[in-house]
Design a protein around this motif. Structure first.
Motif, PDB file in Angstrom:
ATOM      1  N   LYS A 186     -25.783  -8.106  15.070  1.00 10.94           N
ATOM      2  CA  LYS A 186     -26.693  -9.076  14.460  1.00 10.94           C
ATOM      3  C   LYS A 186     -27.574  -9.722  15.528  1.00 10.94           C
ATOM      4  CE  LYS A 186     -26.961 -12.995  11.360  1.00 10.94           C
ATOM      5  NZ  LYS A 186     -26.241 -13.854  10.416  1.00 10.94           N
ATOM      6  N   ALA A 187     -26.980 -10.073  16.663  1.00 12.50           N
ATOM      7  CA  ALA A 187     -27.754 -10.694  17.745  1.00 12.50           C
ATOM      8  C   ALA A 187     -28.838  -9.741  18.237  1.00 12.50           C
ATOM      9  CB  ALA A 187     -26.828 -11.085  18.897  1.00 12.50           C
ATOM     10  N   ARG A 188     -28.526  -8.457  18.356  1.00 16.94           N
ATOM     11  CA  ARG A 188     -29.515  -7.472  18.811  1.00 16.94           C
ATOM     12  C   ARG A 188     -30.616  -7.275  17.762  1.00 16.94           C
ATOM     13  NH1 ARG A 188     -26.375  -3.510  20.758  1.00 16.94           N
ATOM     14  NH2 ARG A 188     -26.420  -4.403  22.829  1.00 16.94           N
ATOM     15  N   ARG A 189     -30.248  -7.384  16.496  1.00 15.52           N
ATOM     16  CA  ARG A 189     -31.251  -7.274  15.431  1.00 15.52           C
ATOM     17  C   ARG A 189     -32.227  -8.444  15.508  1.00 15.52           C
ATOM     18  NH1 ARG A 189     -30.646  -9.284  10.593  1.00 15.52           N
ATOM     19  NH2 ARG A 189     -28.380  -9.278  10.578  1.00 15.52           N
ATOM     20  N   ILE A 190     -31.720  -9.638  15.824  1.00 12.05           N
ATOM     21  CA  ILE A 190     -32.558 -10.834  15.947  1.00 12.05           C
ATOM     22  C   ILE A 190     -33.389 -10.792  17.232  1.00 12.05           C
ATOM     23  CG2 ILE A 190     -32.483 -13.346  16.283  1.00 12.05           C
ATOM     24  CD1 ILE A 190     -29.931 -13.290  14.478  1.00 12.05           C
ATOM     25  N   ASP A 191     -32.762 -10.362  18.318  1.00 12.29           N
ATOM     26  CA  ASP A 191     -33.434 -10.306  19.619  1.00 12.29           C
ATOM     27  C   ASP A 191     -33.120  -8.964  20.274  1.00 12.29           C
ATOM     28  OD1 ASP A 191     -34.368 -10.549  22.205  1.00 12.29           O
ATOM     29  OD2 ASP A 191     -33.234 -12.363  22.672  1.00 12.29           O
ATOM     30  N   PRO A 192     -34.046  -8.008  20.215  1.00 15.43           N
ATOM     31  CA  PRO A 192     -33.791  -6.666  20.760  1.00 15.43           C
ATOM     32  C   PRO A 192     -33.446  -6.636  22.248  1.00 15.43           C
ATOM     33  CG  PRO A 192     -35.715  -6.639  19.343  1.00 15.43           C
ATOM     34  CD  PRO A 192     -35.331  -8.081  19.530  1.00 15.43           C
ATOM     35  N   SER A 193     -33.752  -7.713  22.989  1.00 17.61           N
ATOM     36  CA  SER A 193     -33.409  -7.743  24.415  1.00 17.61           C
ATOM     37  C   SER A 193     -31.976  -8.214  24.657  1.00 17.61           C
ATOM     38  CB  SER A 193     -34.386  -8.648  25.178  1.00 17.61           C
ATOM     39  OG  SER A 193     -34.202 -10.004  24.801  1.00 17.61           O
ATOM     40  N   PHE A 194     -31.262  -8.580  23.596  1.00 14.55           N
ATOM     41  CA  PHE A 194     -29.885  -9.063  23.709  1.00 14.55           C
ATOM     42  C   PHE A 194     -28.993  -7.991  24.345  1.00 14.55           C
ATOM     43  CE2 PHE A 194     -25.580  -9.140  21.935  1.00 14.55           C
ATOM     44  CZ  PHE A 194     -25.176 -10.422  22.263  1.00 14.55           C
ATOM     45  N   THR A 195     -28.135  -8.420  25.264  1.00 11.80           N
ATOM     46  CA  THR A 195     -27.142  -7.518  25.856  1.00 11.80           C
ATOM     47  C   THR A 195     -25.758  -8.124  25.670  1.00 11.80           C
ATOM     48  OG1 THR A 195     -27.352  -8.518  28.040  1.00 11.80           O
ATOM     49  CG2 THR A 195     -28.727  -6.585  27.588  1.00 11.80           C
ATOM     50  N   CYS A 196     -24.753  -7.257  25.681  1.00  9.57           N
ATOM     51  CA  CYS A 196     -23.390  -7.718  25.431  1.00  9.57           C
ATOM     52  C   CYS A 196     -22.394  -6.923  26.262  1.00  9.57           C
ATOM     53  CB  CYS A 196     -23.057  -7.550  23.950  1.00  9.57           C
ATOM     54  SG  CYS A 196     -21.389  -8.095  23.510  1.00  9.57           S
ATOM     55  N   ALA A 197     -21.474  -7.641  26.889  1.00 11.90           N
ATOM     56  CA  ALA A 197     -20.322  -7.031  27.548  1.00 11.90           C
ATOM     57  C   ALA A 197     -19.095  -7.450  26.747  1.00 11.90           C
ATOM     58  CB  ALA A 197     -20.201  -7.501  28.991  1.00 11.90           C
ATOM     59  N   LYS A 198     -18.315  -6.500  26.321  1.00 17.27           N
ATOM     60  CA  LYS A 198     -17.122  -6.755  25.492  1.00 17.27           C
ATOM     61  C   LYS A 198     -15.937  -6.206  26.287  1.00 17.27           C
ATOM     62  CE  LYS A 198     -15.524  -5.420  20.906  1.00 17.27           C
ATOM     63  NZ  LYS A 198     -15.800  -4.360  19.950  1.00 17.27           N
ATOM     64  N   LEU A 199     -15.222  -7.095  26.941  1.00 13.19           N
ATOM     65  CA  LEU A 199     -14.176  -6.684  27.859  1.00 13.19           C
ATOM     66  C   LEU A 199     -12.791  -6.985  27.301  1.00 13.19           C
ATOM     67  CD1 LEU A 199     -15.843  -8.081  31.095  1.00 13.19           C
ATOM     68  CD2 LEU A 199     -16.145  -5.842  30.033  1.00 13.19           C
ATOM     69  N   PHE A 200     -11.982  -5.952  27.183  1.00 12.36           N
ATOM     70  CA  PHE A 200     -10.577  -6.045  26.802  1.00 12.36           C
ATOM     71  C   PHE A 200     -10.345  -6.503  25.372  1.00 12.36           C
ATOM     72  CE2 PHE A 200     -10.991  -6.405  31.385  1.00 12.36           C
ATOM     73  CZ  PHE A 200     -10.273  -5.292  31.764  1.00 12.36           C
ATOM     74  N   TRP A 201     -11.334  -6.311  24.506  1.00 16.18           N
ATOM     75  CA  TRP A 201     -11.131  -6.528  23.079  1.00 16.18           C
ATOM     76  C   TRP A 201     -10.551  -5.244  22.501  1.00 16.18           C
ATOM     77  CZ3 TRP A 201     -12.931 -10.537  19.601  1.00 16.18           C
ATOM     78  CH2 TRP A 201     -13.360 -11.677  20.276  1.00 16.18           C
ATOM     79  N   TRP A 202      -9.897  -5.369  21.375  1.00 20.59           N
ATOM     80  CA  TRP A 202      -9.224  -4.192  20.830  1.00 20.59           C
ATOM     81  C   TRP A 202     -10.202  -3.122  20.360  1.00 20.59           C
ATOM     82  CZ3 TRP A 202      -4.767  -2.531  21.936  1.00 20.59           C
ATOM     83  CH2 TRP A 202      -4.327  -1.373  21.293  1.00 20.59           C
ATOM     84  N   PHE A 203     -11.164  -3.458  19.539  1.00 23.00           N
ATOM     85  CA  PHE A 203     -12.063  -2.455  18.959  1.00 23.00           C
ATOM     86  C   PHE A 203     -13.269  -2.199  19.860  1.00 23.00           C
ATOM     87  CE2 PHE A 203      -9.979  -4.450  15.254  1.00 23.00           C
ATOM     88  CZ  PHE A 203      -9.291  -3.339  14.815  1.00 23.00           C
ATOM     89  N   ASN A 204     -13.026  -1.777  21.071  1.00 19.40           N
ATOM     90  CA  ASN A 204     -14.107  -1.516  22.022  1.00 19.40           C
ATOM     91  C   ASN A 204     -14.599  -0.079  21.980  1.00 19.40           C
ATOM     92  OD1 ASN A 204     -14.426  -4.016  23.111  1.00 19.40           O
ATOM     93  ND2 ASN A 204     -13.797  -3.479  25.153  1.00 19.40           N
ATOM     94  N   MET A 205     -13.760   0.834  21.624  1.00 18.52           N
ATOM     95  CA  MET A 205     -14.137   2.238  21.725  1.00 18.52           C
ATOM     96  C   MET A 205     -15.261   2.577  20.746  1.00 18.52           C
ATOM     97  SD  MET A 205     -10.548   4.105  22.477  1.00 18.52           S
ATOM     98  CE  MET A 205     -11.327   5.572  23.104  1.00 18.52           C
ATOM     99  N   TYR A 206     -16.331   3.137  21.305  1.00 20.27           N
ATOM    100  CA  TYR A 206     -17.486   3.609  20.540  1.00 20.27           C
ATOM    101  C   TYR A 206     -18.258   2.467  19.885  1.00 20.27           C
ATOM    102  CZ  TYR A 206     -14.130   7.336  21.111  1.00 20.27           C
ATOM    103  OH  TYR A 206     -13.183   8.167  21.627  1.00 20.27           O
ATOM    104  N   SER A 207     -18.175   1.274  20.443  1.00 19.25           N
ATOM    105  CA  SER A 207     -18.964   0.170  19.901  1.00 19.25           C
ATOM    106  C   SER A 207     -20.373   0.227  20.484  1.00 19.25           C
ATOM    107  CB  SER A 207     -18.298  -1.182  20.208  1.00 19.25           C
ATOM    108  OG  SER A 207     -18.363  -1.473  21.578  1.00 19.25           O
ATOM    109  N   SER A 208     -21.259  -0.564  19.936  1.00 24.20           N
ATOM    110  CA  SER A 208     -22.661  -0.531  20.351  1.00 24.20           C
ATOM    111  C   SER A 208     -22.976  -1.564  21.431  1.00 24.20           C
ATOM    112  CB  SER A 208     -23.566  -0.753  19.128  1.00 24.20           C
ATOM    113  OG  SER A 208     -23.274  -2.009  18.536  1.00 24.20           O
TER     114      SER A 208
END
Length: 150
Positions: A93-115
């Motif tokens: 949703k954040a990327r849809r609002i702001d295409p320059s948005f970046t995200c690091a998702k570290l050690f969360w369970w559902f990380n595999m193949y996320s965007s």
């Protein structure tokens, strides 16, 4: 978009943030801490999927730490694919609002193949002889080699 850091520390309460946790105490003192409620069942997969989608387990599908696959007639536990979680994730949703948005998702369970742009999570290697070797899953994939070298 304002930078946001989400620390998902199971069981951590405000009472446990003190001089023994100076970095967390500094964030809290600046007003950069907010409590987050939980859902039932209060287990890793259900709670993290709720945080990521803002929806309840009946909507996102993580009704426990396992999934019942009707087409296979079996339950599988601790599945890691982000594709299992139904609904729009907050970083999507954040990327849809702001295409320059970046995200690091570290050690969360559902990380595999996320965007997300950067992802790291434990992913042990199970050897044929029964041994278990520590390893990680990363996105981008070459980040794994850099982390392993360090």
């Amino acid at each position: 978009m304002k930078p946001v850091l989400v620390l998902n520390v199971v069981g951590l309460t405000a009472a446990q943030i003190h001089e023994g946790t100076p970095h967390l105490q500094s964030l809290a003192a600046r007003g950069d801490m907010a409590p987050i409620g939980s859902v039932l069942p209060a287990v890793t997969c259900s709670v993290q999927a709720t945080y990521l989608t803002g929806t309840l387990p009946t909507e996102h599908g993580a009704v426990g730490n396992g999934w019942f696959f009707r087409d296979l007639g079996e339950a599988r536990f601790w599945c890691q694919s982000n594709a299992l979680v139904q609904g729009e994730k907050l970083y999507e949703k954040a990327r849809r609002i702001d295409p320059s948005f970046t995200c690091a998702k570290l050690f969360w369970w559902f990380n595999m193949y996320s965007s997300v742009d950067y992802s790291v999570r434990p992913r042990p290697i199970y050897k044929a002889d029964g041994r278990k070797a520590p390893d990680v899953y990363t996105q981008p994939a070459d980040l794994r080699d850099e982390l392993q070298t360090r």
